[in-house]
Write a protein that holds these residues in place. Structure first.
Motif, short mmCIF file in Angstrom:
data_model
loop_
_atom_site.label_atom_id
_atom_site.label_comp_id
_atom_site.label_asym_id
_atom_site.label_seq_id
_atom_site.Cartn_x
_atom_site.Cartn_y
_atom_site.Cartn_z
N GLU A 66 17.79 -14.80 24.59
CA GLU A 66 18.36 -13.57 24.05
C GLU A 66 17.59 -13.11 22.81
O GLU A 66 17.30 -11.92 22.63
CB GLU A 66 19.83 -13.79 23.71
CG GLU A 66 20.73 -14.00 24.92
CD GLU A 66 20.78 -12.78 25.82
OE1 GLU A 66 20.59 -11.65 25.30
OE2 GLU A 66 20.99 -12.95 27.03
N LYS A 67 17.22 -14.06 21.95
CA LYS A 67 16.46 -13.71 20.75
C LYS A 67 15.09 -13.12 21.12
O LYS A 67 14.64 -12.13 20.55
CB LYS A 67 16.27 -14.94 19.87
CG LYS A 67 17.55 -15.40 19.18
CD LYS A 67 17.27 -16.61 18.29
CE LYS A 67 18.53 -17.07 17.57
NZ LYS A 67 18.29 -18.26 16.71
N LYS A 68 14.46 -13.75 22.07
CA LYS A 68 13.15 -13.25 22.49
C LYS A 68 13.26 -11.86 23.10
O LYS A 68 12.38 -11.00 22.91
CB LYS A 68 12.51 -14.22 23.50
CG LYS A 68 12.13 -15.57 22.89
CD LYS A 68 11.03 -15.44 21.87
CE LYS A 68 10.61 -16.79 21.32
NZ LYS A 68 9.56 -16.68 20.30
N LYS A 69 14.32 -11.63 23.89
CA LYS A 69 14.50 -10.31 24.48
C LYS A 69 14.70 -9.25 23.41
O LYS A 69 14.13 -8.14 23.47
CB LYS A 69 15.70 -10.33 25.43
CG LYS A 69 15.44 -11.05 26.74
CD LYS A 69 16.67 -10.98 27.64
CE LYS A 69 16.41 -11.67 28.97
NZ LYS A 69 17.60 -11.65 29.85
N ALA A 70 15.54 -9.58 22.38
CA ALA A 70 15.77 -8.63 21.30
C ALA A 70 14.47 -8.35 20.54
O ALA A 70 14.16 -7.19 20.19
CB ALA A 70 16.83 -9.17 20.36
N GLU A 71 13.69 -9.38 20.28
CA GLU A 71 12.40 -9.20 19.60
C GLU A 71 11.45 -8.36 20.42
O GLU A 71 10.71 -7.51 19.89
CB GLU A 71 11.79 -10.57 19.29
CG GLU A 71 10.54 -10.51 18.44
CD GLU A 71 10.01 -11.90 18.13
OE1 GLU A 71 8.95 -11.98 17.48
OE2 GLU A 71 10.66 -12.90 18.54
#
Length: 384
Positions: free
Chosen positions: A216-221
C-alpha cells in the motif's frame, strides 16, 4: 518369411482398401518407405486420432517412428510388435504387419457378418476418442503399478533380514508400560510438530500483513510520483524561450558555416590547380632555357674551332712566304761598289717578311678580339 504369409497380407490389405497395390516382390529387398507407409495407414485405420511422427529421413527419425508405433499398438490394441523386424523392412517385417492387418481384417469380417445378420453396427464399433479419461486413468494406474512393483521388489529383497527381526518381535512378550510410554512420546512429538506448524502459520499471517502494508505504501508513493511527473510535464521551463531562440540562431550559423567551409574548400582546390599549372610552366621555361644555353654553347665551341683552324692556315701561309731562297746570296756589284737599298729588291723582300708577320699578329689580335666579343655575347646570353 513364407509365401503364404505374404499372400495373406496382400489379400488382407486389398480387402481393407489400401490404395496402393502390393506385390510379392516389394519385400524381397529392404523397403523402409513402403513399410512405414503401410504401418502408418494401419495405425490410422485402427485409430484415426493417432499422432505418429512422419519424418523418416534419418536413422534417428526411423527409430523414433518404429518405437512410437510399437508402443501405440501395445497400449491401444495389446499387439506386441518386434521393432527389429519392422526396422529391417524386408520379408520378416510382413509377419509383424500381418498382426495388425489380421485384427483389422477380422473386425471387418465381423462387421460384415453383423450387417448381414441385421445386428447393430454402432454397438460393436470401438470409439477410443470417447474414452480419453479412461485412457488417462489406465496410464496413471499402469505407472502406479510399476512404482509399487519396484518398491515391492526392494522390500522382498530385504525379507531375509526382516524375517528374523519379525520372529524376534513376535516371540518377545509385550510390555504394556513400554508401549504406553512409546505412545506418549509419539503424542508429545506430534503436539510439538503441531505447535511448530501453528507458529509458522501465525508468523506467515503477520508477514502477509506487513507485506500488504508495504504494498500500500509503495502504491501511494507511485501515485504521488506519477502526479508529480504529470505536473512537471505540463510546466514550461523559464529558459525555454531563450533556448528556442538560440536553437534557431544556431541552425542559421551552422548553415552559414557549412556554406563558407564549402566555398573555402573549393577555393583551396582552385589554388592547388593554379599552383600546379604555374609549376608546369616554370618547368617548361627552365627546360627551354637549358636547351637554348646548350645550343649557344655548341655554337661557341664551333666558332672557337673555326678560329683556331683559320689562325693555323695563316701561320702556314706566312711561313712559306718568308722562307729564304736556295743558293748563295751575292752582295755587291760587278763594279765593286756597294749597292744601296733602293737598288736591290732584297730590302722589299726582307721587309715583306716582318710586315707579313705583323699582319698575321694583327690578324691574330683581331681574331682574339673577335673571340672576346663572342664570349661577351655569350655571357650576355647567359645572363639572359
Amino acid at each position: 518369411m513364407s509365401y503364404r504369409d505374404l499372400r495373406n497380407f496382400t489379400e488382407m490389405m486389398r480387402a481393407l482398401g489400401y490404395p496402393r497395390l502390393i506385390s510379392m516382390d516389394n519385400f524381397r529387398t529392404p523397403n523402409f518407405p513402403l513399410v512405414a507407409e503401410i504401418l502408418s495407414w494401419l495405425v490410422n485405420r485402427y485409430d484415426p486420432t493417432a499422432d505418429l511422427p512422419q519424418d523418416i529421413d534419418t536413422e534417428q527419425d526411423r527409430v523414433i517412428f518404429i518405437k512410437s508405433t510399437a508402443q501405440f499398438m501395445a497400449t491401444k490394441a495389446h499387439i506386441k510388435l518386434n521393432t527389429k523386424k519392422l526396422y529391417s523392412a524386408d520379408g520378416y517385417a510382413v509377419k509383424e504387419l500381418l498382426k495388425i492387418a489380421s485384427v483389422l481384417y477380422s473386425a471387418m469380417k465381423t462387421n460384415q457378418y453383423q450387417q448381414d445378420s441385421g445386428g447393430d453396427v454402432g454397438s460393436t464399433s470401438v470409439e477410443i476418442s470417447s474414452k480419453a479419461a479412461d485412457l488417462k486413468a489406465c496410464r496413471q494406474l499402469a505407472s502406479d503399478i510399476t512404482a509399487k512393483g519396484a518398491k515391492l521388489y526392494e522390500l522382498l529383497g530385504k525379507e531375509v533380514e526382516l524375517r528374523e527381526l519379525r520372529k524376534l518381535a513376535i516371540s518377545r512378550s509385550v510390555n504394556i508400560d513400554q508401549l504406553e510410554s512409546g505412545v506418549q512420546e509419539s503424542i508429545s512429538a506430534v503436539d510439538t510438530e503441531i505447535q511448530k506448524v501453528s507458529h509458522i502459520l501465525d508468523n506467515s499471517a503477520s508477514d502477509e500483513a506487513n507485506l500488504e502494508i508495504k504494498i500500500e505504501k509503495k502504491k501511494a508513493e507511485l501515485e504521488r510520483n506519477q502526479k508529480r511527473l504529470r505536473s512537471l510535464a505540463n510546466v514550461r521551463p523559464a529558459f525555454m524561450d531563450e533556448y528556442e531562440k538560440l536553437d534557431v540562431e544556431l541552425s542559421k550559423q551552422y548553415e552559414l558555416y557549412v556554406e563558407k567551409h564549402r566555398n573555402l574548400s573549393y577555393l583551396e582546390h582552385l589554388l592547388e590547380e593554379h599552383n600546379k599549372v604555374e609549376q608546369n610552366q616554370m618547368e617548361e621555361t627552365e627546360s627551354s632555357l637549358r636547351r637554348v644555353q646548350q645550343r649557344m654553347l655548341e655554337a661557341e665551341k664551333r666558332m672557337i674551332q673555326d678560329d683556331i683552324l683559320g689562325s693555323n692556315d695563316m701561320l702556314v701561309s706566312s711561313n712559306e712566304f718568308g722562307k729564304p731562297r736556295d743558293g748563295p746570296h751575292v752582295i755587291g756589284s760587278m763594279t765593286g761598289g756597294g749597292l744601296s737599298d733602293e737598288d736591290t729588291g732584297d730590302s722589299d723582300l726582307s721587309d715583306s717578311g716582318p710586315s707579313g708577320l705583323e699582319l698575321d699578329d694583327e690578324g691574330d689580335e683581331q681574331g682574339g678580339m673577335g673571340e672576346q666579343e663572342d664570349d661577351d655575347d655569350l655571357g650576355s646570353d647567359d645572363d639572359f
